[in-house]
Motif scaffolding. Structure first.
Motif, mmCIF file in Angstrom:
data_model
loop_
_atom_site.group_PDB
_atom_site.id
_atom_site.type_symbol
_atom_site.label_atom_id
_atom_site.label_comp_id
_atom_site.label_asym_id
_atom_site.label_seq_id
_atom_site.Cartn_x
_atom_site.Cartn_y
_atom_site.Cartn_z
ATOM 1 N N GLU A 1 27.405 7.182 -13.621
ATOM 2 C CA GLU A 1 26.800 7.618 -12.171
ATOM 3 C C GLU A 1 25.542 6.930 -12.037
ATOM 4 O OE1 GLU A 1 26.397 11.662 -12.435
ATOM 5 O OE2 GLU A 1 28.634 11.893 -12.314
ATOM 6 N N LEU A 2 24.442 6.488 -12.866
ATOM 7 C CA LEU A 2 23.263 6.007 -12.871
ATOM 8 C C LEU A 2 23.475 4.510 -12.435
ATOM 9 C CD1 LEU A 2 20.253 5.638 -12.995
ATOM 10 C CD2 LEU A 2 20.515 5.234 -15.355
ATOM 11 N N HIS A 3 24.314 3.706 -12.990
ATOM 12 C CA HIS A 3 24.872 2.294 -12.832
ATOM 13 C C HIS A 3 25.213 2.219 -11.348
ATOM 14 C CE1 HIS A 3 25.313 0.974 -17.262
ATOM 15 N NE2 HIS A 3 23.994 1.125 -16.812
ATOM 16 N N GLN A 4 26.255 3.343 -10.799
ATOM 17 C CA GLN A 4 26.442 3.183 -9.483
ATOM 18 C C GLN A 4 25.547 3.505 -8.592
ATOM 19 O OE1 GLN A 4 29.546 6.303 -8.608
ATOM 20 N NE2 GLN A 4 29.990 5.647 -6.711
ATOM 21 N N GLU A 5 24.570 4.179 -8.563
ATOM 22 C CA GLU A 5 23.606 4.827 -7.717
ATOM 23 C C GLU A 5 22.730 3.582 -7.841
ATOM 24 O OE1 GLU A 5 22.147 8.719 -8.837
ATOM 25 O OE2 GLU A 5 23.808 9.421 -8.559
ATOM 26 N N MET A 6 22.159 3.076 -8.982
ATOM 27 C CA MET A 6 21.341 1.663 -8.962
ATOM 28 C C MET A 6 21.702 0.610 -8.238
ATOM 29 S SD MET A 6 18.491 3.006 -10.102
ATOM 30 C CE MET A 6 17.616 1.437 -10.429
ATOM 31 N N SER A 7 23.193 0.312 -8.576
ATOM 32 C CA SER A 7 23.831 -0.713 -7.760
ATOM 33 C C SER A 7 23.739 -0.569 -6.371
ATOM 34 C CB SER A 7 25.310 -0.457 -8.147
ATOM 35 O OG SER A 7 25.372 -1.011 -9.581
ATOM 36 N N ALA A 8 23.796 0.560 -5.597
ATOM 37 C CA ALA A 8 23.615 0.930 -4.347
ATOM 38 C C ALA A 8 22.375 0.664 -3.797
ATOM 39 C CB ALA A 8 24.007 2.511 -3.945
ATOM 40 N N LEU A 9 21.208 0.867 -4.629
ATOM 41 C CA LEU A 9 19.750 0.676 -4.192
ATOM 42 C C LEU A 9 19.260 -0.671 -4.302
ATOM 43 C CD1 LEU A 9 18.229 3.970 -5.637
ATOM 44 C CD2 LEU A 9 18.611 3.638 -3.456
ATOM 45 N N SER A 10 19.889 -1.381 -5.326
ATOM 46 C CA SER A 10 19.646 -2.697 -5.706
ATOM 47 C C SER A 10 20.699 -3.592 -5.945
ATOM 48 C CB SER A 10 18.829 -2.755 -7.132
ATOM 49 O OG SER A 10 18.413 -4.179 -7.353
ATOM 50 N N PRO A 11 21.186 -4.505 -4.829
ATOM 51 C CA PRO A 11 22.434 -5.301 -4.846
ATOM 52 C C PRO A 11 22.501 -6.322 -5.891
ATOM 53 C CG PRO A 11 21.610 -5.051 -2.738
ATOM 54 C CD PRO A 11 20.619 -4.370 -3.449
ATOM 55 N N ASP A 12 21.008 -6.606 -6.638
ATOM 56 C CA ASP A 12 20.999 -7.684 -7.524
ATOM 57 C C ASP A 12 21.234 -7.053 -8.839
ATOM 58 O OD1 ASP A 12 20.489 -9.724 -5.902
ATOM 59 O OD2 ASP A 12 18.354 -9.042 -5.842
ATOM 60 N N PHE A 13 21.365 -5.593 -8.985
ATOM 61 C CA PHE A 13 21.501 -5.008 -10.248
ATOM 62 C C PHE A 13 22.990 -4.920 -10.542
ATOM 63 C CE2 PHE A 13 22.710 -0.953 -12.709
ATOM 64 C CZ PHE A 13 22.127 -1.361 -13.694
ATOM 65 N N THR A 14 23.440 -5.872 -11.629
ATOM 66 C CA THR A 14 25.170 -5.970 -11.746
ATOM 67 C C THR A 14 25.272 -5.895 -13.292
ATOM 68 O OG1 THR A 14 24.765 -8.346 -12.060
ATOM 69 C CG2 THR A 14 25.447 -7.495 -9.956
ATOM 70 N N PRO A 15 25.187 -4.564 -13.782
ATOM 71 C CA PRO A 15 25.279 -4.463 -15.063
ATOM 72 C C PRO A 15 26.765 -4.832 -15.498
ATOM 73 C CG PRO A 15 25.321 -2.202 -14.178
ATOM 74 C CD PRO A 15 25.231 -3.302 -13.010
ATOM 75 N N SER A 16 26.938 -5.248 -17.042
ATOM 76 C CA SER A 16 28.323 -5.499 -17.524
ATOM 77 C C SER A 16 29.113 -4.069 -17.563
ATOM 78 C CB SER A 16 28.063 -6.110 -18.779
ATOM 79 O OG SER A 16 27.237 -5.457 -19.593
ATOM 80 N N GLN A 17 30.095 -3.992 -17.523
ATOM 81 C CA GLN A 17 30.939 -2.751 -17.376
ATOM 82 C C GLN A 17 32.327 -3.155 -18.499
ATOM 83 O OE1 GLN A 17 30.314 0.128 -16.259
ATOM 84 N NE2 GLN A 17 28.975 -0.387 -14.535
ATOM 85 N N HIS A 18 32.676 -2.272 -18.948
ATOM 86 C CA HIS A 18 33.785 -2.256 -19.893
ATOM 87 C C HIS A 18 34.897 -1.125 -19.299
ATOM 88 C CE1 HIS A 18 35.736 -2.560 -23.978
ATOM 89 N NE2 HIS A 18 36.892 -2.837 -23.032
ATOM 90 N N LEU A 19 35.617 -1.488 -18.526
ATOM 91 C CA LEU A 19 36.715 -0.620 -17.997
ATOM 92 C C LEU A 19 37.822 -0.257 -18.992
ATOM 93 C CD1 LEU A 19 35.334 -2.067 -15.637
ATOM 94 C CD2 LEU A 19 37.685 -1.417 -14.311
ATOM 95 N N LEU A 20 38.098 1.079 -19.305
ATOM 96 C CA LEU A 20 39.339 1.353 -20.157
ATOM 97 C C LEU A 20 40.410 1.864 -19.263
ATOM 98 C CD1 LEU A 20 36.961 3.468 -22.814
ATOM 99 C CD2 LEU A 20 37.862 1.001 -22.891
ATOM 100 N N ILE A 21 41.311 1.358 -19.271
ATOM 101 C CA ILE A 21 42.404 1.254 -18.476
ATOM 102 C C ILE A 21 43.813 1.453 -18.940
ATOM 103 C CG2 ILE A 21 44.025 0.474 -16.371
ATOM 104 C CD1 ILE A 21 41.266 -0.532 -15.351
ATOM 105 N N GLY A 22 44.628 2.369 -18.897
ATOM 106 C CA GLY A 22 45.993 2.343 -19.599
ATOM 107 C C GLY A 22 47.162 2.228 -18.427
ATOM 108 N N GLU B 1 39.702 6.017 -18.911
ATOM 109 C CA GLU B 1 39.313 6.551 -17.851
ATOM 110 C C GLU B 1 40.100 6.314 -16.546
ATOM 111 O OE1 GLU B 1 36.432 8.388 -17.858
ATOM 112 O OE2 GLU B 1 36.488 7.980 -19.934
ATOM 113 N N LEU B 2 41.093 5.344 -16.552
ATOM 114 C CA LEU B 2 41.942 5.399 -15.403
ATOM 115 C C LEU B 2 43.337 5.068 -15.937
ATOM 116 C CD1 LEU B 2 42.184 5.059 -12.104
ATOM 117 C CD2 LEU B 2 41.713 2.625 -12.625
ATOM 118 N N GLY B 3 44.444 5.612 -15.547
ATOM 119 C CA GLY B 3 45.632 5.300 -15.834
ATOM 120 C C GLY B 3 46.631 4.895 -14.537
#
Length: 301
Positions: free
Chosen positions: A77-98, A144-146
């Protein structure tokens, strides 16, 4: 940010296996054990009980696991909100999908490639299991997503449609069945190769048979195999009839290697659905991946 030892602990706790955790993390089992031991020394208590060849969480381990799941949710949630406030904030993400077998093999590869080209800082791990096991992995927080076939009517899971696909009866071109149009009752005397229990394709077939008052157990099933490719390989060398997703046999039907066997008044359709635990629908980047995939298959990505 969760520390590396805590991330390692989460993998072990979710899988209850040091071996499976090391495979998922692409590291050695000794490295995983070292990180867990460091946490046990930090908290001055054991986090796992070793029971022969298996392990289980201690009370302290269960408490840490619960709190880390909450912390991971807050981090997203923090990454999502910070990305909305700062477009230059692009944290690496590791998606767990099945995803179920058909989706993993035939639906997701092009969209995953396109998504990662658009998001070069992201990584994605994709579990390939049958629909029942993907649902279980979601409920166990392994993913987190299937994406599965059909709707399994679990109250605390959200379902979002992706695609509709046909399941078709196919055989090898040289099979005598290739020159016939069948009645539904002919299935009672036609040798079949089918998917294993828990397969979405098998569930669609069972539902269609029930509409004709035929039980799956009444069919002459020669063999059950786990996985779409295994069925396709068996059809190539045997005279059995198989029910396979159209998505999985597009090339074979186009080249004439396989033939679609028509069965009168017997249509099998299934839906591919995203699944998420209720309350996690707005988690980025999973929401973005879901939307990207839907746009991709509607020609808008």
């Amino acid at each position: 940010m969760l520390s590396h030892p805590h991330e390692v602990f989460l993998e072990v706790a979710q899988r209850l296996s040091f071996t499976k955790a090391s495979q998922a993390l692409f590291t050695s089992q000794s490295a995983v054990s070292k990180q867990v031991k460091a946490l046990e020394e930090h908290y001055k208590t054991g986090l796992f009980e070793r029971l022969g060849s298996s392990i289980q969480l201690t009370p302290a381990g269960r408490k840490l696991y619960e709190k880390l799941l909450q912390a991971k949710q807050l981090q997203q949630e923090l990454h999502q909100e910070m990305s909305a406030l700062s477009p230059d904030f692009t944290p690496s993400q590791h998606l767990l999908i099945g995803a179920s077998t058909t989706i993993s093999l035939y639906v997701l590869p092009p969209v995953v490639s396109a998504y990662l080209q658009k998001h070069p800082h992201h990584q994605l791990s994709l579990k390939n299991r049958n629909s029942d096991n993907i649902l279980r992995a979601l409920l166990d927080h392994e993913i987190e997503l299937g994406i599965i076939e059909g709707i399994h009517k679990v109250s605390h899971v959200t379902y979002t449609p992706l695609l509709t696909d046909d399941v078709v009866a196919v055989c090898a071109a040289g099979n005598p069945l290739a020159r016939r149009t069948l009645e539904v009752t002919d299935l009672l005397t036609t040798p079949l190769v089918l998917r294993e229990a828990g397969s979405g394709t098998l569930a669609v077939l069972e539902e269609a048979l029930a509409r004709h008052r035929i039980k799956l157990a009444a069919l002459p099933v020669r063999v059950r195999l786990g996985g779409t490719e295994a069925l396709k390989n068996f059809v190539r060398v045997d005279t059995c009839l198989a029910f396979l997703p159209r998505q999985a046999v597009v090339k074979e039907l186009a080249t004439g290697e396989f033939v679609e066997v028509k069965i009168r008044n017997f249509t099998l359709k299934r839906e591919f659905n995203f699944i998420q635990r209720k309350g996690t629908e707005n988690n980025a980047p999973y929401k973005e991946f879901l939307q990207f995939t839907r746009r991709y298959y509607s020609g808008k990505a």
